[in-house]
Scaffold this active site. Structure first.
Site, PDB file in Angstrom:
ATOM      1  N   GLU A   1     -20.309  12.633  -5.575  1.00 32.56           N
ATOM      2  CA  GLU A   1     -19.447  11.534  -5.143  1.00 32.56           C
ATOM      3  C   GLU A   1     -20.594   9.994  -4.971  1.00 32.56           C
ATOM      4  O   GLU A   1     -19.876   9.096  -5.793  1.00 32.56           O
ATOM      5  CB  GLU A   1     -19.117  11.562  -3.705  1.00 32.56           C
TER       6      GLU A   1
ATOM      7  N   ASN B   1       0.859  -1.310   0.106  1.00 31.47           N
ATOM      8  CA  ASN B   1      -0.146  -0.074   0.060  1.00 31.47           C
ATOM      9  C   ASN B   1       0.890   1.267  -0.093  1.00 31.47           C
ATOM     10  O   ASN B   1       1.961   1.161   1.012  1.00 31.47           O
ATOM     11  CB  ASN B   1      -1.026  -0.231   1.189  1.00 31.47           C
TER      12      ASN B   1
HETATM   13  C1  G6P Z   1     -11.487  11.342   0.783  1.00 31.71           C
HETATM   14  C2  G6P Z   1     -12.828  10.973   1.318  1.00 31.71           C
HETATM   15  C3  G6P Z   1     -13.516  12.166   1.717  1.00 31.71           C
HETATM   16  C4  G6P Z   1     -12.805  12.908   2.775  1.00 31.71           C
HETATM   17  C5  G6P Z   1     -11.428  13.341   2.322  1.00 31.71           C
HETATM   18  C6  G6P Z   1     -10.385  13.685   3.453  1.00 31.71           C
HETATM   19  O1  G6P Z   1     -11.572  11.969  -0.422  1.00 31.71           O
HETATM   20  O2  G6P Z   1     -13.772  10.280   0.234  1.00 31.71           O
HETATM   21  O3  G6P Z   1     -14.840  11.876   2.206  1.00 31.71           O
HETATM   22  O4  G6P Z   1     -13.590  14.116   3.149  1.00 31.71           O
HETATM   23  O5  G6P Z   1     -10.857  12.033   1.735  1.00 31.71           O
HETATM   24  O6  G6P Z   1     -10.223  12.778   4.338  1.00 31.71           O
HETATM   25  P1  G6P Z   1      -9.783  12.656   5.804  1.00 31.71           P
HETATM   26  O7  G6P Z   1      -9.971  11.205   6.182  1.00 31.71           O
HETATM   27  O8  G6P Z   1      -8.497  13.527   5.811  1.00 31.71           O
HETATM   28  O9  G6P Z   1     -10.975  13.496   6.647  1.00 31.71           O
END
Ligand code: G6P
Length: 603
Positions: free
Chosen positions: A483, A98
């Site tokens: 989304e 990953n």
């Molecule tokens: C991804 C997810 C979003 C989220 C963003 C930030 O794009 O699909 O829903 O807002 O990441 O993620 P975090 O874990 O930093 O809030």
């Protein structure tokens, strides 16, 4: 992105252990999946394109393995097909990975000269070849793994099996998350704790540069060529939070959890009234300005926070997208506070933005959901949202928990600066108590949301408009819609629409107009009238109950009116529900929308 698991032990039907683990990690990516395991001395590798279920249907879940690794992928290098799916195998090594190996092209060229051929387009196959090459030079796996840090640029969490040691599982981590699950005569590796939660609650968090050797009876941790002590943690995560509990989708379950999440997040700060809020939060009065940095919906939460902090506490707030902040001149001043917001606590852009702010010497505060995550560990101060595990890729409950904490920061500052009256506080505390039941009320209106979804289903472009805090909410509503329902949508500051975008409004074009801020309601309503007179199908989302004028909208969603500080926590619910119902109507993959992943660990 991507989820990895590994198992070493004696369980019967242990192929199921890998598949079960991957199921809990699919939120990290789901365009292909694969497993590799050694059973009776024989190596098996199976990989399938598409969601995990395709692989699950092809493997014998009841087979017993001695050691195995698994992977669910979010493609970074090369198409999502079975060839590029992990595990990858070169020479004596089989690995899952990953992260991103940034110098994989240079490494690939060098390895080609040494006679290595490549079957896939991935950086992971290059990494596996590198491990094989280093092992040929120095027949000691631990030395080889330790040397990787000098050879690779990038991020990686890797699970490694070697033919020479069929009872040993190896793991190494740099910037991508990895934990070790500690079992009884069996051990695990995983990208995240939920993958192993139904097997063991005991886990060890690996730090950057750590690597490990696992057998069924022993775990050895190393760093820089030396043994390293480790602490075994006990997860408090509720196993039921990773179940759908009767809901058709995790997203719907998580939307419905918001009243509970609000209480859990906010109550500890208000247990003894406003004084607790002052005691339990840092002193924000020493900062001249607040900078909020985040990605995706967390940025949108930050934009709501900006409105609240500026309005209630009279402190300037600037919101930046982390991916831009990282590479911009930010002109940070030493008396400014940088707040980073992240559900996962591992979004790479947010993490790097945080590290940059730290380097520039300013104070940092993380608003984080995932305890013990990289961003939580790196932040000088942390406030945790209590959203529990969020599984659906599109965030709902974690977003509203972030908004709730930002509202508390606004209240804290407002009180500390003597900007709020006793009655003002009383009103807010009363609304805090009532908010969960108002949320429940809004969640009951399913038919209304379904009808709205039906009325906008056949349109390819949907607009959200609002001013001030309602504009910040419009952005979140629009992102949710894009989304999960794959419908093009844009959020506009209501007053800005006429400077170009209004040319897109035709007969029937859906426009969701949000009006909760009384001080500018009449202005937004004028903008809504402008689109209505050009034929728009207006869905009016508002907290204004007794309005005489009713000729400027087609449908009206009424939200209970509460103090402005808390209003966004109600406004967002219909927006989430409309997106959900639309995605359902269009038959979309709601919890796992195409091309997305929940945890974005690539920049
Ligand atoms: C991804 C997810 C979003 C989220 C963003 C930030 O794009 O699909 O829903 O807002 O990441 O993620 P975090 O874990 O930093 O809030």
């Amino acid at each position: 992105m991507c989820g990895i698991v590994g198992y070493v032990g004696n369980k019967e039907n242990s192929v199921r252990v890998l598949i079960d683990g991957l199921k809990k990690l699919e939120y990290r990516g789901y365009d292909s999946a694969g497993i590799a395991f050694i059973s009776n001395g024989k190596l098996n590798i199976q990989k399938e394109k598409g969601e995990l279920v395709n692989l699950q249907n092809r493997v014998n879940l009841d087979k017993k393995l001695d050691i195995g690794i698994g992977h669910t992928r979010w493609a970074t290098h090369g198409k999502s097909n079975a060839l590029n799916a992990h595990p990858h195998r070169v020479g004596k090594f089989t690995i899952v990975h990953n992260g991103i190996i940034e110098n994989y092209n240079e490494l690939k060229e060098e390895l080609k000269k040494e006679g290595y051929d490549f079957n896939s387009e991935t950086d992971t196959e290059v990494l596996c070849s590198l491990i094989d090459k280093l092992y040929k030079e120095d027949n000691n796996i631990l030395n080889v793994i330790n040397k990787l840090k000098n050879e690779i640029k990038g991020t990686y969490a890797v699970g490694i099996m070697c033919d020479d040691y069929p009872d040993q599982l190896y793991a190494v981590k740099n910037k991508s998350p990895l934990i070790i699950g500690v079992g009884d005569n069996e051990n695990y590796i995983a990208s995240d704790v939920p993958a192993i939660l139904d097997k063991t609650r005991k886990y060890i968090v690996l730090e950057d540069g750590d690597y490990a050797k696992l057998t069924n009876s022993e775990i050895k941790l190393y760093h820089d060529g030396k043994n390293k002590d480790y602490k075994v943690e006990l997860s408090q995560l509720d196993a039921s939070s990773v179940d759908k509990q009767g809901y058709p989708h995790y997203m719907l379950k998580e939307i419905h959890e918001q009243p509970e999440v609000f209480k859990k997040t906010v109550n500890p700060y208000l247990s003894e009234g406003i004084e607790t809020l002052i005691l339990k939060m840092p002193d924000f009065t020493k900062y001249s300005k607040i900078r909020i940095v985040a990605c995706g919906s967390a940025t949108h939460a930050g934009l709501v926070g900006k409105q609240m902090i500026e309005k209630f506490a009279n402190v300037e707030v600037q919101v930046d997208t982390a991916s831009e902040f990282r590479y911009s001149k930010n002109f940070l001043k030493e008396d400014e506070l940088v707040i980073v917001i992240s559900q996962s606590g591992e979004t790479i852009d947010t993490l790097e933005a945080l590290l940059k702010a730290k380097k520039e010497g300013v104070d940092t505060l993380g608003i984080i959901n995932a305890k013990d995550s990289a961003i939580a560990r790196e932040s000088k101060m942390v406030l945790y949202t209590e959203a529990g595990k969020e599984i659906a890729v599109a965030t709902t409950k974690a977003y509203s928990a972030q908004v709730a904490l930002l509202c508390l920061i606004a209240l804290n500052l407002s009180y500390s600066k003597n900007l709020i009256t006793k009655d003002g506080i009383k009103d807010i505390l009363k609304d805090v108590r009532n908010l969960p039941s108002y949320m429940e009320e809004l969640l009951q209106n399913t038919e209304e949301y379904k009808n709205i979804a039906k009325s906008i289903k056949d349109y390819n472009d949907i607009f959200f408009i609002g001013r001030g805090v309602d504009y910040a909410l419009a952005m979140e509503g629009s992102l949710k819609l894009k989304e999960i329902s794959y419908t093009h949508s844009e959020a506009y500051a209501a007053g800005e629409l006429k400077h170009g975008t209004i040319s897109l409004i035709d007969e029937g074009t859906p426009v969701i107009g949000i009006v909760t801020d009384e001080t500018i309601a009449s202005k937004t309503i004028s903008n809504i009238k402008e689109v209505k007179s050009r034929g728009a199908n207006v869905i009016y989302v508002t907290s204004r109950k007794d309005e005489k004028d009713n000729d400027f909208y087609d449908k009206k969603v009424i939200i209970p009116k509460v103090n402005d500080l808390l209003q966004p926590l109600l406004t967002v619910i219909p927006l989430q529900m409309i997106s959900y119902e639309l995605a359902k109507l269009k038959g979309c993959s709601i919890d796992k929308p195409k091309n997305l992943a929940k945890s974005v660990t690539v920049e």
